[in-house]
Design a protein around this motif. Structure first.
Motif, PDB file in Angstrom:
ATOM      1  N   LYS A  44      -1.834   6.238  52.997  1.00 53.58           N
ATOM      2  CA  LYS A  44      -1.874   5.032  53.834  1.00 53.58           C
ATOM      3  C   LYS A  44      -0.447   4.534  54.000  1.00 53.58           C
ATOM      4  N   SER A  45      -0.217   3.788  55.064  1.00 60.03           N
ATOM      5  CA  SER A  45       1.153   3.348  55.335  1.00 60.03           C
ATOM      6  C   SER A  45       1.242   1.848  55.516  1.00 60.03           C
ATOM      7  N   ALA A  46       2.319   1.269  55.038  1.00 56.61           N
ATOM      8  CA  ALA A  46       2.571  -0.160  55.226  1.00 56.61           C
ATOM      9  C   ALA A  46       2.870  -0.463  56.697  1.00 56.61           C
ATOM     10  N   TYR A  47       3.148   0.578  57.487  1.00 60.60           N
ATOM     11  CA  TYR A  47       3.429   0.367  58.911  1.00 60.60           C
ATOM     12  C   TYR A  47       2.159   0.275  59.757  1.00 60.60           C
ATOM     13  N   SER A  48       1.000   0.527  59.140  1.00 59.45           N
ATOM     14  CA  SER A  48      -0.240   0.444  59.913  1.00 59.45           C
ATOM     15  C   SER A  48      -0.606  -1.008  60.202  1.00 59.45           C
ATOM     16  N   ILE A  49      -1.200  -1.231  61.363  1.00 59.91           N
ATOM     17  CA  ILE A  49      -1.737  -2.553  61.666  1.00 59.91           C
ATOM     18  C   ILE A  49      -3.202  -2.584  61.230  1.00 59.91           C
ATOM     19  N   GLU A 113       1.444  10.698  56.616  1.00 64.03           N
ATOM     20  CA  GLU A 113       0.862   9.360  56.460  1.00 64.03           C
ATOM     21  C   GLU A 113      -0.106   9.089  57.596  1.00 64.03           C
ATOM     22  N   GLU A 114      -1.060   8.224  57.326  1.00 64.44           N
ATOM     23  CA  GLU A 114      -1.866   7.693  58.423  1.00 64.44           C
ATOM     24  C   GLU A 114      -1.149   6.461  58.951  1.00 64.44           C
ATOM     25  N   ARG A 115      -0.898   6.434  60.257  1.00 66.71           N
ATOM     26  CA  ARG A 115      -0.250   5.289  60.885  1.00 66.71           C
ATOM     27  C   ARG A 115      -1.179   4.738  61.982  1.00 66.71           C
ATOM     28  N   ILE A 116      -1.731   3.583  61.724  1.00 64.55           N
ATOM     29  CA  ILE A 116      -2.581   2.955  62.736  1.00 64.55           C
ATOM     30  C   ILE A 116      -1.671   2.091  63.607  1.00 64.55           C
ATOM     31  N   TYR A 117      -1.459   2.565  64.846  1.00 63.28           N
ATOM     32  CA  TYR A 117      -0.484   1.950  65.752  1.00 63.28           C
ATOM     33  C   TYR A 117      -1.154   1.454  67.033  1.00 63.28           C
ATOM     34  N   ARG A 118      -0.534   0.428  67.610  1.00 68.13           N
ATOM     35  CA  ARG A 118      -0.860   0.088  68.999  1.00 68.13           C
ATOM     36  C   ARG A 118      -0.256   1.160  69.889  1.00 68.13           C
ATOM     37  N   MET A 127      -4.574   1.106  73.578  1.00 68.44           N
ATOM     38  CA  MET A 127      -5.544   1.532  72.559  1.00 68.44           C
ATOM     39  C   MET A 127      -4.930   1.277  71.196  1.00 68.44           C
ATOM     40  N   ILE A 128      -5.774   1.425  70.179  1.00 72.83           N
ATOM     41  CA  ILE A 128      -5.293   1.452  68.794  1.00 72.83           C
ATOM     42  C   ILE A 128      -5.636   2.844  68.260  1.00 72.83           C
ATOM     43  N   VAL A 129      -4.630   3.551  67.770  1.00 74.35           N
ATOM     44  CA  VAL A 129      -4.848   4.943  67.376  1.00 74.35           C
ATOM     45  C   VAL A 129      -4.460   5.167  65.911  1.00 74.35           C
ATOM     46  N   PRO A 130      -5.370   5.747  65.115  1.00 73.51           N
ATOM     47  CA  PRO A 130      -5.024   6.100  63.728  1.00 73.51           C
ATOM     48  C   PRO A 130      -4.399   7.502  63.657  1.00 73.51           C
ATOM     49  N   TRP A 131      -3.099   7.559  63.931  1.00 77.27           N
ATOM     50  CA  TRP A 131      -2.382   8.844  63.914  1.00 77.27           C
ATOM     51  C   TRP A 131      -2.234   9.357  62.479  1.00 77.27           C
ATOM     52  N   ILE A 132      -2.050  10.656  62.355  1.00 76.89           N
ATOM     53  CA  ILE A 132      -1.560  11.265  61.117  1.00 76.89           C
ATOM     54  C   ILE A 132      -0.231  11.912  61.473  1.00 76.89           C
ATOM     55  N   GLY A 133       0.797  11.649  60.705  1.00 77.27           N
ATOM     56  CA  GLY A 133       2.079  12.257  61.034  1.00 77.27           C
ATOM     57  C   GLY A 133       3.122  11.976  59.978  1.00 77.27           C
ATOM     58  N   PHE A 134       4.351  12.337  60.322  1.00 78.19           N
ATOM     59  CA  PHE A 134       5.459  12.103  59.390  1.00 78.19           C
ATOM     60  C   PHE A 134       6.651  11.593  60.200  1.00 78.19           C
ATOM     61  N   GLN A 278      -5.609  -8.784  77.827  1.00 76.14           N
ATOM     62  CA  GLN A 278      -4.892  -9.436  76.741  1.00 76.14           C
ATOM     63  C   GLN A 278      -3.393  -9.439  77.024  1.00 76.14           C
ATOM     64  N   ASP A 279      -2.691 -10.373  76.397  1.00 79.13           N
ATOM     65  CA  ASP A 279      -1.250 -10.462  76.616  1.00 79.13           C
ATOM     66  C   ASP A 279      -0.555  -9.225  76.052  1.00 79.13           C
ATOM     67  N   THR A 280       0.421  -8.748  76.801  1.00 80.68           N
ATOM     68  CA  THR A 280       1.258  -7.665  76.290  1.00 80.68           C
ATOM     69  C   THR A 280       2.284  -8.266  75.335  1.00 80.68           C
ATOM     70  N   LEU A 281       2.513  -7.589  74.230  1.00 81.52           N
ATOM     71  CA  LEU A 281       3.453  -8.091  73.232  1.00 81.52           C
ATOM     72  C   LEU A 281       4.830  -7.441  73.417  1.00 81.52           C
ATOM     73  N   MET A 282       5.866  -8.241  73.167  1.00 85.78           N
ATOM     74  CA  MET A 282       7.234  -7.699  73.241  1.00 85.78           C
ATOM     75  C   MET A 282       7.355  -6.528  72.272  1.00 85.78           C
ATOM     76  N   PHE A 283       7.963  -5.449  72.735  1.00 82.48           N
ATOM     77  CA  PHE A 283       8.056  -4.208  71.957  1.00 82.48           C
ATOM     78  C   PHE A 283       6.690  -3.823  71.398  1.00 82.48           C
ATOM     79  N   ASN A 284       5.650  -4.123  72.167  1.00 85.39           N
ATOM     80  CA  ASN A 284       4.281  -3.770  71.797  1.00 85.39           C
ATOM     81  C   ASN A 284       3.880  -4.312  70.422  1.00 85.39           C
ATOM     82  N   GLY A 285       4.484  -5.446  70.040  1.00 84.56           N
ATOM     83  CA  GLY A 285       4.141  -6.042  68.741  1.00 84.56           C
ATOM     84  C   GLY A 285       5.049  -5.595  67.601  1.00 84.56           C
TER      85      GLY A 285
END
Ligand code: MTE
Length: 303
Positions: A44-49, A113-118, A127-134, A278-285
């Motif tokens: 799991k990653s601390a970078y995941s939302i 790591e699993e990275r759940i990203y916008r 979308m919200i995608v649960p990537w696996i990568g490095f 929904q509102d778009t976030l600066m730098f996608n959040g």
């Protein structure tokens, strides 16, 4: 690495269900004994939302991958033709250890790591995608970036016999993308080899693709076969196609509209017709992590 599964896309769904199934399997110690349900082992990653990911079905049936056609459903229909094993990635240019790397070698000791990203497409859907990568930085450090390198240029496979879209000149093949070196080295920038805990589906860019979550989706080039460390800003597909509409940087920015549509809001794929935009976030959040990369730059000019 590439694990076949009997699971159907429609069986696999939002994260809650998926997590509980995973926990169930792991708890029963059945992971190894049940190859049909085997999962890629990723931390799991601390970078995941913490947002709920889109379903695997949504992520794998609504795609942009022009090598397989222009419609959102074409990649899911046509990408099964693609042979992804064997696969090698050429790494050249200003590097200490250039070469034609077999994917397995490239991934040896890569911390998955699993990275759940916008994920925000320039077309204003998300979308919200649960990537696996490095992290791409891991790879760049492994091959040794030389001091003169300022950018990384990426290329997708050219194989018209398996990629029907390449039998026409809709784009100037190969699909090309590029990042500034500091963007490439940023910990949020990953090379993804899977999603939802399984090997990358072909339509999403198997076997290995770039994911840069604070930029419009077209920067996240799929099915990468070449990375070059270069001194000058490289040519990139959509910028070559239409420089006024698609800049080299293409950071998600609600204040800089596309010449033909607003970027202030977006449609979340699968949200349902009553959900509204929904509102778009600066730098996608991801502003907190990446805004510093652009200090002193005018983002309305460097779009
Ligand atoms: N990479 C290649 N090689 N060819 C493409 O057509 N489309 C881009 C990007 N990477 C594309 C590509 C665009 S426009 C988007 S929005 C994302 O892939 C879509 O990724 P997804 O289908 O996994 O959501």
């Amino acid at each position: 690495m590439r694990i076949k599964t009997e699971l159907k896309w429609s069986d696999v769904t939002p994260k809650a269900a998926w997590l509980s199934r995973r926990q169930l399997i792991a708890g029963a110690g059945a992971l190894m004994a049940t190859p049909a349900l085997a999962k890629i082992d990723a931390a799991k990653s601390a970078y995941s939302i913490s947002d709920e990911p889109n379903t695997l079905e949504q992520i794998t049936t609504y795609n942009n991958f022009y090598e397989f056609g222009l419609d959102k459903g074409d990649p899911a229909r046509n990408a099964r033709l693609l042979t992804t094993d064997p696969w090698s990635v050429k790494i050249d240019g200003l590097v200490d250890r250039p070469g034609n790397y077999d994917l397995a070698d490239l991934m040896k000791d890569a911390p998955l790591e699993e990275r759940i990203y916008r994920f925000r497409c320039v077309e204003a859907w998300s979308m919200i995608v649960p990537w696996i990568g490095f992290e791409l930085a891991h790879l760049l450090n492994k091959v040794g970036v030389q001091p003169g390198a300022k950018y990384v240029a990426f290329e997708t496979l050219v194989r018209p016999e398996e990629m029907p879209g390449q039998q026409t000149a809709i784009l100037d093949w190969p699909y090309r993308e590029g990042l500034r070196l500091d963007e490439a080295m940023h910990p949020l920038t990953i090379m993804a080899t899977g999603l939802y805990g399984e090997a990358m589906p072909n339509q999403n860019g198997a076997p290995i693709r770039l994911v840069v979550p604070w930029k419009y989706g077209f920067k996240s080039i799929k099915s990468v076969v070449r990375m070059s460390l270069v001194a000058e800003q490289p040519q990139t597909t959509w910028n070559m196609q239409n420089p006024r509409e698609y800049g080299f940087y293409s950071n998600v920015n609600p204040e800089v509209d596309h010449p033909r549509w607003s970027q202030a809001s977006e449609r979340r794929v699968g949200a349902g017709i009553f959900a509204g935009r929904q509102d778009t976030l600066m730098f996608n959040g991801y502003a907190e992590q990446v805004a510093g990369l652009y200090a002193g730059q005018d983002l309305s000019k460097d779009y």
